[in-house]
Scaffold this motif. Structure first.
Motif, mmCIF file in Angstrom:
data_model
loop_
_atom_site.group_PDB
_atom_site.id
_atom_site.type_symbol
_atom_site.label_atom_id
_atom_site.label_comp_id
_atom_site.label_asym_id
_atom_site.label_seq_id
_atom_site.Cartn_x
_atom_site.Cartn_y
_atom_site.Cartn_z
ATOM 1 N N THR A 1 98.193 11.450 10.132
ATOM 2 C CA THR A 1 99.432 12.306 10.542
ATOM 3 C C THR A 1 100.649 11.640 10.096
ATOM 4 O OG1 THR A 1 98.240 13.005 12.518
ATOM 5 C CG2 THR A 1 100.554 12.929 12.523
ATOM 6 N N ASP B 1 103.643 13.367 7.589
ATOM 7 C CA ASP B 1 105.512 13.013 7.937
ATOM 8 C C ASP B 1 105.867 12.428 6.589
ATOM 9 O OD1 ASP B 1 104.752 14.211 10.509
ATOM 10 O OD2 ASP B 1 104.969 12.069 11.482
ATOM 11 N N ALA C 1 105.918 15.343 4.046
ATOM 12 C CA ALA C 1 107.003 16.228 4.239
ATOM 13 C C ALA C 1 108.530 15.720 4.198
ATOM 14 C CB ALA C 1 106.909 16.911 5.859
ATOM 15 N N GLU D 1 110.689 25.233 7.697
ATOM 16 C CA GLU D 1 109.727 24.553 8.744
ATOM 17 C C GLU D 1 108.304 24.800 8.166
ATOM 18 O OE1 GLU D 1 108.177 21.922 10.870
ATOM 19 O OE2 GLU D 1 110.427 22.045 10.394
ATOM 20 N N PRO D 2 107.771 26.290 7.807
ATOM 21 C CA PRO D 2 106.496 26.385 7.507
ATOM 22 C C PRO D 2 105.943 25.484 6.181
ATOM 23 C CG PRO D 2 107.686 28.582 7.929
ATOM 24 C CD PRO D 2 108.783 27.243 8.023
ATOM 25 N N GLU D 3 106.809 25.449 5.264
ATOM 26 C CA GLU D 3 106.565 24.677 3.996
ATOM 27 C C GLU D 3 106.296 23.148 4.444
ATOM 28 O OE1 GLU D 3 109.300 26.719 4.102
ATOM 29 O OE2 GLU D 3 108.757 28.338 2.464
ATOM 30 N N LEU D 4 107.193 22.724 5.339
ATOM 31 C CA LEU D 4 107.115 21.339 5.447
ATOM 32 C C LEU D 4 106.056 21.054 6.497
ATOM 33 C CD1 LEU D 4 110.823 20.598 6.658
ATOM 34 C CD2 LEU D 4 109.516 19.888 4.540
ATOM 35 N N GLU D 5 105.426 22.160 7.306
ATOM 36 C CA GLU D 5 104.391 21.812 8.075
ATOM 37 C C GLU D 5 103.060 21.907 7.094
ATOM 38 O OE1 GLU D 5 101.901 21.224 11.412
ATOM 39 O OE2 GLU D 5 104.005 20.971 10.994
ATOM 40 N N ARG D 6 103.051 22.909 5.838
ATOM 41 C CA ARG D 6 102.074 22.748 4.847
ATOM 42 C C ARG D 6 101.910 21.093 4.490
ATOM 43 N NH1 ARG D 6 103.755 24.996 0.659
ATOM 44 N NH2 ARG D 6 103.378 23.275 -0.959
ATOM 45 N N ARG E 1 102.766 18.426 6.001
ATOM 46 C CA ARG E 1 102.210 17.676 7.159
ATOM 47 C C ARG E 1 100.722 17.734 7.254
ATOM 48 N NH1 ARG E 1 106.915 19.840 9.926
ATOM 49 N NH2 ARG E 1 108.600 18.578 9.863
ATOM 50 N N GLN E 2 100.121 18.853 7.015
ATOM 51 C CA GLN E 2 98.736 19.156 7.344
ATOM 52 C C GLN E 2 98.074 18.624 5.962
ATOM 53 O OE1 GLN E 2 97.426 20.346 10.042
ATOM 54 N NE2 GLN E 2 99.508 20.066 10.953
#
Length: 186
Positions: A56, A60, A63, A75-80, A82-83
């Motif tokens: 995790t 971060d 991201a 935020e959706p791209e940053l979450e990608r 992070r995942q």
């Protein structure tokens, strides 16, 4: 499993789940990696093992690096980003440790690290696991390298995602060695 069968059947696995290799198995994996060709015995590689909550933290870091590269990311791209590290129970970061040497050029040291990475993937496969070698922008990003505490003479050769194969392996294309081999004669 014999060595030739292993070499001919190893296949990248994009879908990985737990379990990943145990600490004892990783000791074997890294013992295999350190047998990579290494002119001058420079040992031009090292390995970072990332698992558990540290995956995790790596997400971060990915991201944050992506946002530095592209400040308009939402935020959706940053979450990608992070995942990304959560796609496997274990990531081994293969690091090229480059040294100035009068006889052993930088490229040879990088190739030695690449051979060590391949050794890791082969050893993991021999133990019943699977993996995939990933690079992408994060492998070349100064923010990621700083976050992973690389020295100025180091660079990322790849992120090896390792775990248990989820589902069946993708079919391997039939390749004829004759298509890639020619005997040189003068």
């Amino acid at each position: 499993m014999d060595a030739l069968s292993l070499l001919k059947r190893r296949n990248s696995a994009a879908k990985l789940v737990g379990p990943g290799p145990t600490d004892e198995e990783l000791t074997e994996v890294f013992a295999a990696a350190t047998r990579a060709p290494d002119h001058g015995r420079l040992r031009p590689w090292r390995f970072l093992v990332i698992s558990g909550a540290n995956l995790t933290a790596l997400g971060d870091l990915f991201a944050a690096a992506a946002l530095r590269r592209e400040p308009t990311l939402g935020e959706p791209e940053l979450e990608r980003f992070r995942q990304q590290p959560l796609r496997a129970p274990l990531i081994v970061v293969v690091i090229s440790c480059l040294q100035d040497h009068p006889k052993i050029p930088r490229i040879e040291q990088q190739m030695s690290a690449a051979c060590a990475a391949h050794g890791i993937l082969l050893a993991a496969e021999a133990l019943g696991y699977a993996g995939i070698w990933r690079t992408g922008a994060n492998a070349f990003d100064a923010h990621v390298m700083a976050g992973l505490e690389l020295s100025a003479n180091e660079e990322i050769a790849g992120f090896l995602y390792i775990g248990s194969r989820d589902g069946r392996g993708k079919p391997l294309p039939a390749l004829e060695s004759a298509d890639f081999v020619k005997v040189w004669r003068q």
